[in-house]
Scaffold this active site. Structure first.
Site, PDB file in Angstrom:
ATOM      1  N   SER A  84     -13.917  -5.152   0.788  1.00 15.77           N
ATOM      2  CA  SER A  84     -14.751  -4.604  -0.286  1.00 15.77           C
ATOM      3  C   SER A  84     -16.244  -4.801  -0.038  1.00 15.77           C
ATOM      4  O   SER A  84     -16.984  -5.233  -0.926  1.00 15.77           O
ATOM      5  CB  SER A  84     -14.368  -5.212  -1.644  1.00 15.77           C
ATOM      6  OG  SER A  84     -14.854  -4.414  -2.714  1.00 15.77           O
ATOM      7  N   PRO A  85     -16.744  -4.451   1.157  1.00 16.77           N
ATOM      8  CA  PRO A  85     -18.173  -4.647   1.451  1.00 16.77           C
ATOM      9  C   PRO A  85     -19.098  -3.791   0.584  1.00 16.77           C
ATOM     10  O   PRO A  85     -20.255  -4.142   0.387  1.00 16.77           O
ATOM     11  CB  PRO A  85     -18.287  -4.262   2.930  1.00 16.77           C
ATOM     12  CG  PRO A  85     -17.170  -3.281   3.139  1.00 16.77           C
ATOM     13  CD  PRO A  85     -16.044  -3.822   2.293  1.00 16.77           C
ATOM     14  N   ALA A  91     -18.272  -3.013  -2.592  1.00 18.04           N
ATOM     15  CA  ALA A  91     -17.885  -3.270  -3.989  1.00 18.04           C
ATOM     16  C   ALA A  91     -17.245  -2.041  -4.614  1.00 18.04           C
ATOM     17  O   ALA A  91     -17.626  -1.581  -5.697  1.00 18.04           O
ATOM     18  CB  ALA A  91     -19.082  -3.739  -4.807  1.00 18.04           C
ATOM     19  N   TYR A 110       0.828  -1.204   0.000  1.00 20.14           N
ATOM     20  CA  TYR A 110       0.000   0.000   0.000  1.00 20.14           C
ATOM     21  C   TYR A 110       0.868   1.263   0.000  1.00 20.14           C
ATOM     22  O   TYR A 110       1.672   1.480   0.909  1.00 20.14           O
ATOM     23  CB  TYR A 110      -0.925   0.036   1.212  1.00 20.14           C
ATOM     24  CG  TYR A 110      -1.990  -1.033   1.241  1.00 20.14           C
ATOM     25  CD1 TYR A 110      -2.344  -1.762   0.109  1.00 20.14           C
ATOM     26  CD2 TYR A 110      -2.663  -1.333   2.430  1.00 20.14           C
ATOM     27  CE1 TYR A 110      -3.312  -2.747   0.148  1.00 20.14           C
ATOM     28  CE2 TYR A 110      -3.645  -2.314   2.473  1.00 20.14           C
ATOM     29  CZ  TYR A 110      -3.957  -3.021   1.334  1.00 20.14           C
ATOM     30  OH  TYR A 110      -4.926  -3.995   1.385  1.00 20.14           O
ATOM     31  N   GLN A 137      -8.828 -13.406   4.704  1.00 15.50           N
ATOM     32  CA  GLN A 137      -9.321 -12.083   4.310  1.00 15.50           C
ATOM     33  C   GLN A 137      -9.738 -12.118   2.839  1.00 15.50           C
ATOM     34  O   GLN A 137      -8.948 -11.831   1.941  1.00 15.50           O
ATOM     35  CB  GLN A 137      -8.243 -11.023   4.532  1.00 15.50           C
ATOM     36  CG  GLN A 137      -8.743  -9.597   4.389  1.00 15.50           C
ATOM     37  CD  GLN A 137      -7.643  -8.571   4.510  1.00 15.50           C
ATOM     38  OE1 GLN A 137      -7.164  -8.074   3.508  1.00 15.50           O
ATOM     39  NE2 GLN A 137      -7.228  -8.261   5.732  1.00 15.50           N
TER      40      GLN A 137
END
Length: 345
Positions: free
Chosen positions: A204-205, A207, A53, A175
């Site tokens: 990514s709840p 999307a 990241y 995950q």
């Protein structure tokens, strides 16, 4: 804030996990500090980052924010992506993973991780080498629990078999990507996690924003949004016309009871008892505020049934959809070939 056990470990984690993918990129350190303080005050005790990241800046900022309160946080990071051009600058070999772990700890300014994930399978390193390496990391005291992200159900079982056969520490957490428009992991990954007692931290709840309903079919996305920037992963995964259309139906359903589409989507993931925590990635304090308000909304049996009319269990919102980075491997044709996944970034 509610807390749930991370699988069969003794850790209790907040139902929201603060993802820091934007830290050091779209979110500068000052803004990251505001987000972090708000999350802490809201009761979040679980924070997640990765060495890839923002080229390591996310870990550096996260480490400074955790600071002297290290014991109060369940801190996780991920390794395995390719960070250089050399032949051994990524993947899951023992050589790279041990090097990567030391880099994570240095950037985070800590001597241990509560959870260390394998970020992505390199489809080359033997399971035995991976498991022994993770066992070594745990026994050295640098890692408390290990897990994996972006792996499949059969691989979960293989990790367990190899760990038991070699007398090594089993993985404790998984995950995966999971949201109302991508229910693929309900077929075998989630059942495998239940069978072996793995904690599941869903990412990514929303999307990548599609489930908020802010994108309209056949219309250009609003300037400044992720879709407007043509984010590569979003374009090849969530940004599909079928999803945009269904998101409008979901939005209308949620608004009928005074909720937002985002409220509905987040609570839908949390309505699965197999989920330990949901990974959120706020870019601003406004985003985090919206996530926190979602926890105050309800979720009913009628809501669960409604979503299933849109996307059936084990399916996605788009017929024949599959993530090109993770192609299916169950067919090996005598004639012709299947597209190969891109392993390196």
């Amino acid at each position: 804030m509610q807390f749930r056990p991370l699988g069969r470990t003794g850790l209790r984690v907040s139902e929201l996990c603060l993802g820091t993918m934007n830290f050091g990129g779209p979110t500068d350190e000052a803004a990251a500090g505001e987000i972090f303080a708000m999350a802490r005050d809201a009761g979040i005790n679980f924070v997640d980052t990765a060495d890839v990241y923002s080229a390591g800046r996310s870990e550096e900022i996260t480490g400074r924010l955790v600071g002297r309160n290290r014991h109060d946080w369940v801190l996780s990071s991920k390794s395995g992506n390719w960070l250089g051009k050399g032949e051994n600058d990524g993947g899951l070999s023992r050589t790279w993973l041990l090097h990567a772990l030391d880099g994570c700890l240095r950037r985070l300014g800590t001597d241990y991780l509560d959870v260390w994930y394998l970020h992505i399978d390199d489809r080359q390193t033997p399971f035995e080498e991976i498991v022994v390496t993770m066992d070594l990391a745990v026994r050295s005291g640098k890692v408390r629990h290990w897990g994996f992200s972006n792996f499949m159900g059969w691989q979960v079982a293989e990790f367990m078999r190899v760990a038991d056969a070699m007398g090594c520490v089993r993985p404790s957490a998984c995950q995966p990507c999971y949201n109302a428009f991508n229910r693929l992991i309900e077929t075998d990954l989630l059942p495998a996690c239940r069978r072996f007692g793995l904690g599941v931290v869903a990412f990514s709840p929303l999307a990548r924003g599609v489930l908020t309903g802010k994108y309209l079919p056949d219309q250009e996305p609003e300037a400044g949004t992720r879709a407007a920037r043509k984010d590569k992963r979003m374009m090849e995964t969530e940004f599909r016309r079928e999803s945009l259309a269904l998101a409008q139906q979901l939005k209308a359903h949620a608004q009928g009871s005074g909720r937002t589409a985002g409220d509905f989507a987040l609570r839908w993931v949390l309505n699965n008892t197999l989920i330990s925590s949901v990974l959120i990635g706020p870019r601003t304090t406004g985003h985090l505020t919206a996530y926190l308000k979602s926890l105050e909304t309800g979720f009913s049996e009628a809501d669960e049934d409604f979503l299933t009319t849109l996307v059936a269990s084990g399916h996605t919102s788009t017929p024949n959809y599959g993530d090109p980075r993770y192609p299916y491997t169950g067919r090996s044709p005598k004639v012709g070939s299947l597209p190969q996944a891109r392993i390196r970034n």
